[in-house]
Design a protein around this motif. Sequence first.
Motif, PDB file in Angstrom:
ATOM      1  N   HIS A  94      -0.708   1.766   2.926  1.00  0.00           N
ATOM      2  CA  HIS A  94       0.386   1.617   3.886  1.00  0.00           C
ATOM      3  C   HIS A  94       1.124   0.299   3.662  1.00  0.00           C
ATOM      4  O   HIS A  94       2.371   0.243   3.636  1.00  0.00           O
ATOM      5  CB  HIS A  94      -0.164   1.689   5.312  1.00  0.00           C
ATOM      6  CG  HIS A  94       0.886   1.655   6.377  1.00  0.00           C
ATOM      7  ND1 HIS A  94       1.284   0.491   7.000  1.00  0.00           N
ATOM      8  CD2 HIS A  94       1.644   2.652   6.926  1.00  0.00           C
ATOM      9  CE1 HIS A  94       2.220   0.763   7.883  1.00  0.00           C
ATOM     10  NE2 HIS A  94       2.459   2.066   7.862  1.00  0.00           N
ATOM     11  N   GLU A  95       0.352  -0.770   3.447  1.00  0.00           N
ATOM     12  CA  GLU A  95       0.964  -2.081   3.198  1.00  0.00           C
ATOM     13  C   GLU A  95       1.768  -2.067   1.903  1.00  0.00           C
ATOM     14  O   GLU A  95       2.870  -2.625   1.828  1.00  0.00           O
ATOM     15  CB  GLU A  95      -0.136  -3.152   3.135  1.00  0.00           C
ATOM     16  CG  GLU A  95       0.404  -4.568   2.970  1.00  0.00           C
ATOM     17  CD  GLU A  95      -0.710  -5.596   2.984  1.00  0.00           C
ATOM     18  OE1 GLU A  95      -0.425  -6.754   2.671  1.00  0.00           O
ATOM     19  OE2 GLU A  95      -1.859  -5.224   3.294  1.00  0.00           O
ATOM     20  N   LEU A 121       5.104  -0.368   2.296  1.00  0.00           N
ATOM     21  CA  LEU A 121       6.077  -1.140   3.066  1.00  0.00           C
ATOM     22  C   LEU A 121       6.609  -2.347   2.293  1.00  0.00           C
ATOM     23  O   LEU A 121       7.779  -2.718   2.435  1.00  0.00           O
ATOM     24  CB  LEU A 121       5.437  -1.626   4.374  1.00  0.00           C
ATOM     25  CG  LEU A 121       5.126  -0.563   5.436  1.00  0.00           C
ATOM     26  CD1 LEU A 121       4.402  -1.196   6.620  1.00  0.00           C
ATOM     27  CD2 LEU A 121       6.417   0.109   5.905  1.00  0.00           C
ATOM     28  N   GLU A 122       5.763  -2.963   1.470  1.00  0.00           N
ATOM     29  CA  GLU A 122       6.108  -4.277   0.931  1.00  0.00           C
ATOM     30  C   GLU A 122       6.304  -4.318  -0.583  1.00  0.00           C
ATOM     31  O   GLU A 122       7.006  -5.194  -1.088  1.00  0.00           O
ATOM     32  CB  GLU A 122       5.027  -5.298   1.320  1.00  0.00           C
ATOM     33  CG  GLU A 122       4.881  -5.461   2.825  1.00  0.00           C
ATOM     34  CD  GLU A 122       3.818  -6.490   3.182  1.00  0.00           C
ATOM     35  OE1 GLU A 122       3.262  -7.108   2.251  1.00  0.00           O
ATOM     36  OE2 GLU A 122       3.567  -6.667   4.381  1.00  0.00           O
TER      37      GLU A 122
END
Length: 562
Positions: free
Chosen positions: A400-401, A404-405
Amino acid sequence: MNDEPDDRTSFADLGLRPELLRALSGLGYEEPTPIQREAIPPLSAGRDLLGQAATGTGKTAAFALPVLERMAGGERDRRAPFALVLVPTRELAVQVSEAVHRYGRELGARVLPIYGGQPIGRQLRVLEQGVDVVVATPGRAVDHLSRGTLKLEHLEVVVLDEADEMLDMGFAEDLDTILAETPADRQTVLFSATMPGRIDRLARTHLSDPVRITIGREQAEPGEAPRVRQSAYVVPRAHKPAALGRVLDVEAPTAAIVFCRTRDEVDQLTETLNGRGYRAESLHGGISQEQRDRVMTRLRNGTADLLVATDVAARGLDIEQLTHVVNYNVPSAPESYVHRIGRIGRAGREGVAITLAEPREHGMLKTIERVTKQRIHMEKVPTIADLRARKLELTRAALHESLLEDDLESFRVVVETLTDEFDVMEVALAAVKLAHEATGAAADEEEIPEYVPRSGPAGERRGREGGGERREPRRPRRPSAGMTRLFVGAGRSSGIRPQDLVGAIAGEARLNGRDIGAIEIADRFSLVEVPDSAAQQVIASLRGATIKGRKVTVRRERDDPR
């Protein structure tokens, strides 16, 4: 606009001079903690003070600010120390010294930490040039007194910080020696996390009509989660390393201290945890000061995440990023438990205190709860399924991180190529599998048996085999092949149950519970089968041990021909 009056106390309300207020504002201090509100006014007025305050309540500022306030307010001999702060360890000496320096920067306060393990030459030079506040360990302070390099005849304030720790470490005689060299009209301040009788005797001897303050750890508001979550797991000794690994896997601490009883236990557990993939460092009395400094540097800069230590070696440590404290054994005294968990939940941060208790230590947890007036929640050791679920959750969070990044465009060609041959969901599943395995997915392990206080599976099985608690033992038969029957001089009338005997033998003799054979319990005695090769070891190990709180006779059964 809010017209309600603001009745909160500020540092300005405590009468501190502008230089100190500016220093506090620059450090981000917004309002005083309870110990600071209670202690600063009487200390600024020159009163002696006896304070009970846990680590993390702000007591360093509570005594340092009044010392600086008084020091700047009068004429004195600038070559002689104004204040002496005595602390139990070099780490605490450095921390207190740095804090006093930060608070008193605008006042030009000269602060010197003196402790063992540091070249004495620098300390001698600074003392010769003149210093305002000396922060010292008792042993090094006595050393300087004997050399004539620490002169205390003009001293105005003495602070005994963490006095109970100093007494526990054997510094009582050194404290008496140091205080005997100070003026009789000095101001004396004593802070301690606990107040056993010996602290009260120290206060009666060296303090004059002190103000008494008791400040507990700041409690959460009703309905809020407690700042320090306290939990315990009851685990047989043989399964403790695996249980600790599982608990740490689930908790995922940023940084943790694991407290052990002995040096050997520290070294063995450090090796086990490193084998499990943790970056663990050991700390005990057998390592040099240089090694100790390297260990602390690695922990503070994040290249290590676990510190496995003995109580004595870890005294005085203050690690800002610490999130978890683990008692690998139940502390022998409630005071030790208080000191250990005082390292977390500080400055409003949340913390977790975990205790691994052997079945025979279960009652000690209740004693700690009663003395500390705090609830310790009993938890079940995470199962293999729990571990797998936690690992999957960590994998999901990492993905998930990344979504997003991270810049993922360079990987698009790989996905597009594979989707010519496979469904996009299958590609995603394969990628998640590889990511999950790369994080160190849980290996197949044995389940750790759940502790059931009164009728665990082992107890029930052995009760059936040997008549249990409800029947008198049958007429003694021959022991099973390869087994020796031992006589234990306590039975049903003493509250002995099969699991008590299994726990005592497994715990004291380090025998695997599965190796123990049939158990028979009568009113006044019990019979236990153990392997022939371990019989003498079991007898020797139980000779000084207690079962259900009492010492018992343990010997081979009389009709055993060996």
